[in-house]
Write a protein that holds these residues in place. Sequence first.
Motif, PDB file in Angstrom:
ATOM      1  N   SER A 103       0.828  -1.212   0.000  1.00 28.16           N
ATOM      2  CA  SER A 103       0.000   0.000   0.000  1.00 28.16           C
ATOM      3  C   SER A 103       0.866   1.267   0.000  1.00 28.16           C
ATOM      4  O   SER A 103       0.492   2.273  -0.600  1.00 28.16           O
ATOM      5  CB  SER A 103      -0.992  -0.004   1.163  1.00 28.16           C
ATOM      6  N   GLN A 104       2.041   1.181   0.643  1.00 30.39           N
ATOM      7  CA  GLN A 104       2.954   2.339   0.595  1.00 30.39           C
ATOM      8  C   GLN A 104       3.360   2.612  -0.860  1.00 30.39           C
ATOM      9  O   GLN A 104       3.337   3.752  -1.324  1.00 30.39           O
ATOM     10  CB  GLN A 104       4.245   2.034   1.366  1.00 30.39           C
ATOM     11  N   ILE A 105       3.724   1.545  -1.573  1.00 28.76           N
ATOM     12  CA  ILE A 105       4.176   1.729  -2.956  1.00 28.76           C
ATOM     13  C   ILE A 105       2.992   2.132  -3.849  1.00 28.76           C
ATOM     14  O   ILE A 105       3.127   2.981  -4.723  1.00 28.76           O
ATOM     15  CB  ILE A 105       4.866   0.459  -3.475  1.00 28.76           C
ATOM     16  N   ALA A 106       1.833   1.526  -3.577  1.00 28.24           N
ATOM     17  CA  ALA A 106       0.645   1.859  -4.372  1.00 28.24           C
ATOM     18  C   ALA A 106       0.334   3.355  -4.288  1.00 28.24           C
ATOM     19  O   ALA A 106      -0.044   3.973  -5.278  1.00 28.24           O
ATOM     20  CB  ALA A 106      -0.544   1.040  -3.896  1.00 28.24           C
ATOM     21  N   SER A 107       0.537   3.928  -3.111  1.00 27.93           N
ATOM     22  CA  SER A 107       0.216   5.359  -2.994  1.00 27.93           C
ATOM     23  C   SER A 107       1.208   6.204  -3.806  1.00 27.93           C
ATOM     24  O   SER A 107       0.868   7.276  -4.282  1.00 27.93           O
ATOM     25  CB  SER A 107       0.153   5.792  -1.526  1.00 27.93           C
ATOM     26  N   LEU A 108       2.426   5.702  -3.993  1.00 26.38           N
ATOM     27  CA  LEU A 108       3.380   6.439  -4.846  1.00 26.38           C
ATOM     28  C   LEU A 108       3.036   6.313  -6.331  1.00 26.38           C
ATOM     29  O   LEU A 108       3.267   7.212  -7.120  1.00 26.38           O
ATOM     30  CB  LEU A 108       4.798   5.878  -4.645  1.00 26.38           C
ATOM     31  N   LYS A 116      -3.236  -5.005  -2.788  1.00 29.31           N
ATOM     32  CA  LYS A 116      -3.434  -6.232  -2.024  1.00 29.31           C
ATOM     33  C   LYS A 116      -2.263  -7.203  -2.198  1.00 29.31           C
ATOM     34  O   LYS A 116      -1.787  -7.795  -1.245  1.00 29.31           O
ATOM     35  CB  LYS A 116      -4.739  -6.892  -2.484  1.00 29.31           C
ATOM     36  N   SER A 117      -1.778  -7.342  -3.433  1.00 30.10           N
ATOM     37  CA  SER A 117      -0.846  -8.437  -3.699  1.00 30.10           C
ATOM     38  C   SER A 117       0.353  -8.083  -4.583  1.00 30.10           C
ATOM     39  O   SER A 117       1.181  -8.943  -4.869  1.00 30.10           O
ATOM     40  CB  SER A 117      -1.601  -9.588  -4.358  1.00 30.10           C
ATOM     41  N   GLY A 118       0.427  -6.843  -5.073  1.00 30.51           N
ATOM     42  CA  GLY A 118       1.608  -6.436  -5.830  1.00 30.51           C
ATOM     43  C   GLY A 118       1.606  -6.790  -7.307  1.00 30.51           C
ATOM     44  O   GLY A 118       2.628  -6.667  -7.965  1.00 30.51           O
ATOM     45  N   TYR A 119       0.468  -7.254  -7.836  1.00 28.48           N
ATOM     46  CA  TYR A 119       0.385  -7.514  -9.283  1.00 28.48           C
ATOM     47  C   TYR A 119      -0.822  -6.793  -9.870  1.00 28.48           C
ATOM     48  O   TYR A 119      -1.731  -6.397  -9.137  1.00 28.48           O
ATOM     49  CB  TYR A 119       0.331  -9.014  -9.600  1.00 28.48           C
ATOM     50  N   TYR A 120      -0.848  -6.620 -11.192  1.00 31.27           N
ATOM     51  CA  TYR A 120      -1.990  -5.948 -11.837  1.00 31.27           C
ATOM     52  C   TYR A 120      -1.966  -6.186 -13.334  1.00 31.27           C
ATOM     53  O   TYR A 120      -0.960  -6.663 -13.883  1.00 31.27           O
ATOM     54  CB  TYR A 120      -1.959  -4.437 -11.565  1.00 31.27           C
ATOM     55  N   THR A 121      -3.081  -5.849 -13.986  1.00 29.48           N
ATOM     56  CA  THR A 121      -3.110  -5.897 -15.442  1.00 29.48           C
ATOM     57  C   THR A 121      -3.733  -4.609 -15.970  1.00 29.48           C
ATOM     58  O   THR A 121      -4.554  -3.987 -15.288  1.00 29.48           O
ATOM     59  CB  THR A 121      -3.886  -7.127 -15.972  1.00 29.48           C
ATOM     60  N   ILE A 122      -3.300  -4.218 -17.160  1.00 32.09           N
ATOM     61  CA  ILE A 122      -3.838  -3.019 -17.785  1.00 32.09           C
ATOM     62  C   ILE A 122      -4.207  -3.353 -19.218  1.00 32.09           C
ATOM     63  O   ILE A 122      -3.400  -3.892 -19.974  1.00 32.09           O
ATOM     64  CB  ILE A 122      -2.803  -1.875 -17.730  1.00 32.09           C
ATOM     65  N   GLU A 123      -5.460  -3.048 -19.541  1.00 32.40           N
ATOM     66  CA  GLU A 123      -5.949  -3.353 -20.878  1.00 32.40           C
ATOM     67  C   GLU A 123      -5.870  -2.091 -21.721  1.00 32.40           C
ATOM     68  O   GLU A 123      -6.402  -1.051 -21.317  1.00 32.40           O
ATOM     69  CB  GLU A 123      -7.410  -3.832 -20.752  1.00 32.40           C
ATOM     70  N   GLN A 124      -5.187  -2.170 -22.865  1.00 31.93           N
ATOM     71  CA  GLN A 124      -5.166  -1.035 -23.793  1.00 31.93           C
ATOM     72  C   GLN A 124      -6.331  -1.252 -24.750  1.00 31.93           C
ATOM     73  O   GLN A 124      -6.151  -1.779 -25.840  1.00 31.93           O
ATOM     74  CB  GLN A 124      -3.827  -0.988 -24.554  1.00 31.93           C
ATOM     75  N   LYS A 125      -7.507  -0.848 -24.306  1.00 33.34           N
ATOM     76  CA  LYS A 125      -8.752  -1.256 -24.978  1.00 33.34           C
ATOM     77  C   LYS A 125      -8.779  -0.964 -26.484  1.00 33.34           C
ATOM     78  O   LYS A 125      -9.173  -1.792 -27.275  1.00 33.34           O
ATOM     79  CB  LYS A 125      -9.954  -0.591 -24.303  1.00 33.34           C
ATOM     80  N   LEU A 126      -8.307   0.215 -26.866  1.00 29.50           N
ATOM     81  CA  LEU A 126      -8.408   0.591 -28.269  1.00 29.50           C
ATOM     82  C   LEU A 126      -7.358  -0.113 -29.113  1.00 29.50           C
ATOM     83  O   LEU A 126      -7.442  -0.132 -30.329  1.00 29.50           O
ATOM     84  CB  LEU A 126      -8.245   2.112 -28.414  1.00 29.50           C
TER      85      LEU A 126
END
Length: 480
Positions: A149-154, A169-179
């Motif tokens: 959460s400390q890093i997430a706020s940065l 929560k867990s340090g991973y994520y995904t980002i969809e470049q929809k277009l």
Amino acid sequence: MMIRVYLVLLCSCMARGKIGYFWHITDIHYDPKYSSQGNTDSMCWNIRTDIDTGGIRPARRVAGIFGNYTCDSPWALIESAVHAMKSNRPEEGTEFVLWTGDAVTHNSEMSEELRLQSMKNLTDLLSHTFSSQFVFPALGHEDIGLNFSQIASLWKHWLPSEALQTFEKSGYYTIEQKLKKYRIISLNTNLWLNPVTGVDNRVSQHHQNQRTGASAVNDNTDDPHGQWEWFDQILASALEKKEKVYIVGHTPPGVDERASGASLLQDSHNRRYLQLVQRYASIIGGQFYGHWHSDTFRIIYHEGVPVSWIMMAPSITPGRPNFPNNPGLRLYKFETTSGKILDYTQWYLDLQEANAKGRASWQEEYSLLSYYDLKDVNAMNLHDLAGRFIKTNDNAFSRYYAANTVFLPREVAHRTGCGGALSGTCARQHWCSVTRVNPGPYSDCISLNAFALAEACSPTPRFYIALHVVSALCCLLLSR
Ligand SMILES: [Zn+2]
Ligand SMILES: [Zn+2]
């Protein structure tokens, strides 16, 4: 005739799509205590050692303005790297920056407060430099003294709210470049580290407890923080949506090509990773990792056929104990509409020259396709390239070996890795680590007998060769 040429050109233009670029930076290892007048025997810090205060004082090796092959990065090096990225912006524009972890120093005694401040300074620098682009970060194995959460706020200004939720929560994520039909999956590879080898052995017990307790290997289940289930689900939905996927992380599967077989991911996680990549190879547009600090790649096979590749970009820091390199930055060229990787250009800083001149001039080191004489970036071509490492009368290995340490000067390079002479054993060690992304098969490969065997029957991807011939014929027919 002219119409035919025009149509072929038009078709190839349409097939190619819009060109874009992204940077891949990794392993900055910023050390706020670095001093250009510091002592190279004591992490380039400006502290008096016992030797200094004793009667006999040996010639002190002074660290230098832009860094030292035995130390973590000074701020001046990092600023020069970011400046180089900003001023060498390609005309077509930079779409984003991948930043694959190990932002903070190796030094285990650095307080948590100073580590967080370092991360904040780096985040600010990148945010100001790339104000209109996104930086997609991943956690490194040295970034684990800080909690999610400390890093997430940065990093919250870079991550959309859905991504922020899983990251916090867990340090991973995904980002969809929809277009644009491609997706980035940023893994937290710290969750899969081997609890014995996966933590820097110089880290004190105190810090190990502190770090593992805070955010890392605090979950001994088969699926720490549910990352496997999540990863599989994301890949399955990407397959359904026909998206290309970039997998981004810090610690790659497989072994360290320079340190004769050191691996960091736990065996079971390493195997599971390869299985997922084999299953979803058709949609994986690339795998981008750091951690080893070297410039290298890996090939993943399925039933003997090369199906996917991993690229490791070299670090910004020059210092890794026993395995130094010149600082590097990598710029990928890709098709923004399809996510297809077209090439990359490796940038580097000649550290000795920069320190001697007091000025850092980053320059192009090489471009993948022309340096290795490749037609296209794909698993098959990279498999062929690795095969050339162990062929006599082919300069591929000497080229790869020079790039592996980012053109490290000969007098520094000969003290590390394979030494000055490029022996067959050295080429074999690299070939085995590039083509065997599992510690077991790697050990088999490295033993001499297995090598002879493997060379005699190295995976012959007949299917792919046939496919190439068929597609070439199709192109020929279509262009008529
Ligand atoms: Zn590192
Ligand atoms: Zn690392």
